[in-house]
Design a protein around this motif. Structure first.
Motif, PDB file in Angstrom:
ATOM      1  N   PHE A 121      11.850  21.207  -8.620  1.00 29.94           N
ATOM      2  CA  PHE A 121      11.116  19.862  -7.933  1.00 29.94           C
ATOM      3  C   PHE A 121      12.606  19.117  -7.523  1.00 29.94           C
ATOM      4  O   PHE A 121      13.404  18.645  -8.456  1.00 29.94           O
ATOM      5  N   THR A 122      12.602  18.000  -6.263  1.00 32.66           N
ATOM      6  CA  THR A 122      13.544  17.293  -6.068  1.00 32.66           C
ATOM      7  C   THR A 122      13.072  15.722  -5.545  1.00 32.66           C
ATOM      8  O   THR A 122      12.448  15.803  -3.932  1.00 32.66           O
ATOM      9  N   ILE A 123      13.329  15.129  -6.168  1.00 32.48           N
ATOM     10  CA  ILE A 123      12.794  13.709  -5.546  1.00 32.48           C
ATOM     11  C   ILE A 123      13.817  13.013  -4.697  1.00 32.48           C
ATOM     12  O   ILE A 123      14.724  12.436  -5.780  1.00 32.48           O
ATOM     13  N   LEU A 155       6.017  23.002  -1.197  1.00 31.79           N
ATOM     14  CA  LEU A 155       6.042  21.677  -0.258  1.00 31.79           C
ATOM     15  C   LEU A 155       6.448  20.653  -0.816  1.00 31.79           C
ATOM     16  O   LEU A 155       6.943  20.676  -1.442  1.00 31.79           O
ATOM     17  N   ARG A 156       6.323  19.495   0.207  1.00 32.30           N
ATOM     18  CA  ARG A 156       7.101  18.358   0.104  1.00 32.30           C
ATOM     19  C   ARG A 156       5.489  17.427   0.429  1.00 32.30           C
ATOM     20  O   ARG A 156       5.050  17.060   1.296  1.00 32.30           O
ATOM     21  N   LEU A 157       5.727  16.607  -0.859  1.00 32.73           N
ATOM     22  CA  LEU A 157       4.910  15.431  -0.466  1.00 32.73           C
ATOM     23  C   LEU A 157       6.055  13.989   0.135  1.00 32.73           C
ATOM     24  O   LEU A 157       6.914  13.874   0.016  1.00 32.73           O
ATOM     25  N   SER A 158       5.234  13.247  -0.002  1.00 31.77           N
ATOM     26  CA  SER A 158       5.677  12.603   0.674  1.00 31.77           C
ATOM     27  C   SER A 158       4.896  11.152   0.452  1.00 31.77           C
ATOM     28  O   SER A 158       3.655  11.071   0.372  1.00 31.77           O
ATOM     29  N   LYS A 175      12.657   4.246   6.587  1.00 34.08           N
ATOM     30  CA  LYS A 175      11.000   4.650   6.798  1.00 34.08           C
ATOM     31  C   LYS A 175      10.725   4.425   5.460  1.00 34.08           C
ATOM     32  O   LYS A 175       9.478   4.616   5.306  1.00 34.08           O
ATOM     33  N   ASN A 176      11.217   3.927   3.971  1.00 34.38           N
ATOM     34  CA  ASN A 176       9.985   3.252   3.880  1.00 34.38           C
ATOM     35  C   ASN A 176       9.169   4.485   2.311  1.00 34.38           C
ATOM     36  O   ASN A 176       8.742   4.102   1.957  1.00 34.38           O
ATOM     37  N   THR A 177       9.914   5.218   2.501  1.00 33.32           N
ATOM     38  CA  THR A 177       9.195   6.837   1.749  1.00 33.32           C
ATOM     39  C   THR A 177       9.454   7.238   1.267  1.00 33.32           C
ATOM     40  O   THR A 177      11.141   7.456   0.504  1.00 33.32           O
ATOM     41  N   VAL A 178       9.365   7.673  -0.540  1.00 32.55           N
ATOM     42  CA  VAL A 178       9.745   8.591  -1.144  1.00 32.55           C
ATOM     43  C   VAL A 178       9.138  10.072  -1.142  1.00 32.55           C
ATOM     44  O   VAL A 178       7.782   9.995  -0.567  1.00 32.55           O
ATOM     45  N   TYR A 179       9.815  10.925  -1.220  1.00 36.54           N
ATOM     46  CA  TYR A 179       9.471  12.783  -1.029  1.00 36.54           C
ATOM     47  C   TYR A 179       9.129  13.010  -2.396  1.00 36.54           C
ATOM     48  O   TYR A 179      10.707  13.028  -3.345  1.00 36.54           O
ATOM     49  N   GLN A 235       0.752  -0.977  -0.003  1.00 34.56           N
ATOM     50  CA  GLN A 235      -0.130   0.194  -0.500  1.00 34.56           C
ATOM     51  C   GLN A 235       0.704   1.266   0.119  1.00 34.56           C
ATOM     52  O   GLN A 235       2.209   1.261   0.857  1.00 34.56           O
ATOM     53  N   LEU A 236       0.087   2.265  -0.392  1.00 31.42           N
ATOM     54  CA  LEU A 236       1.612   3.492  -0.946  1.00 31.42           C
ATOM     55  C   LEU A 236       0.567   4.018  -0.352  1.00 31.42           C
ATOM     56  O   LEU A 236      -0.943   4.922  -0.660  1.00 31.42           O
ATOM     57  N   VAL A 237       0.889   5.675  -0.065  1.00 28.29           N
ATOM     58  CA  VAL A 237       0.226   6.571   1.245  1.00 28.29           C
ATOM     59  C   VAL A 237       0.539   7.938   1.059  1.00 28.29           C
ATOM     60  O   VAL A 237       1.300   8.079   1.981  1.00 28.29           O
ATOM     61  N   GLU A 238       0.030   9.018  -0.137  1.00 19.70           N
ATOM     62  CA  GLU A 238       0.655  10.294   0.069  1.00 19.70           C
ATOM     63  C   GLU A 238      -0.126  11.547   0.792  1.00 19.70           C
ATOM     64  O   GLU A 238      -1.233  11.078   1.782  1.00 19.70           O
ATOM     65  N   SER A 239       1.167  12.076   1.318  1.00 19.93           N
ATOM     66  CA  SER A 239       0.497  13.205   1.860  1.00 19.93           C
ATOM     67  C   SER A 239       1.175  14.201   1.683  1.00 19.93           C
ATOM     68  O   SER A 239       2.291  13.970   0.834  1.00 19.93           O
ATOM     69  N   GLY A 240       0.599  15.543   2.225  1.00 18.38           N
ATOM     70  CA  GLY A 240       1.702  16.755   2.055  1.00 18.38           C
ATOM     71  C   GLY A 240       1.254  17.244   1.447  1.00 18.38           C
ATOM     72  O   GLY A 240       1.312  18.825   1.293  1.00 18.38           O
ATOM     73  N   GLY A 241       0.223  16.914   0.405  1.00 17.33           N
ATOM     74  CA  GLY A 241      -0.729  18.474  -0.296  1.00 17.33           C
ATOM     75  C   GLY A 241      -1.323  19.091   0.453  1.00 17.33           C
ATOM     76  O   GLY A 241      -1.495  19.299   1.611  1.00 17.33           O
TER      77      GLY A 241
END
Length: 115
Positions: free
Chosen positions: A66-68, A18-21, A74-78, A3-9
């Motif tokens: 933008f920077t990825i 803004l920084r999306l996670s 943390k199993n996270t991409v930003y 499961q992938l859950v985005e946040s930060g919008g």
């Protein structure tokens, strides 16, 4: 399944940041982690990608703004988004491409750039 859950919008003024996670539910092997976006009436657009070795690529429209990045622990991409423009307004989706052609998607997070 992963499961992938985005946040930060959210809502931000032009020129803001803004920084999306995107957090994964478990550790897994991947080939690429990507951020896509889709604005109303427009096609889905690949905006940034990062490989398992750390190489990155960006759409011309976001290059330099933008920077990825990723945090394996943390199993996270930003997605760090700076100098935002109204044209960046869209729903942003996290995507992971894994071995054996597995392809995972998040639910999307809304980014609105407006005065």
């Amino acid at each position: 399944q992963v499961q992938l859950v985005e946040s930060g919008g959210g809502l931000v003024q032009p020129g803001g940041s803004l920084r999306l996670s995107c957090a994964a539910s478990q550790v897994f092997s991947f080939n690429y982690m990507n951020w896509y976006r889709q604005a109303p009436g427009k096609e889905r657009e690949l905006v940034a990608m990062i490989s398992s070795s750390g190489n990155t690529n960006y759409a011309e429209s976001v290059q330099g703004r933008f920077t990825i990045s990723r945090d394996g622990a943390k199993n996270t991409v930003y997605l760090q988004m700076n100098s935002l423009k109204p044209e960046d307004t869209a729903v942003y989706y996290c995507n992971v491409k894994a071995p054996l052609n597995w392809d995972y998607w998040g639910q999307g997070t809304q980014v609105t750039v407006s005065s």
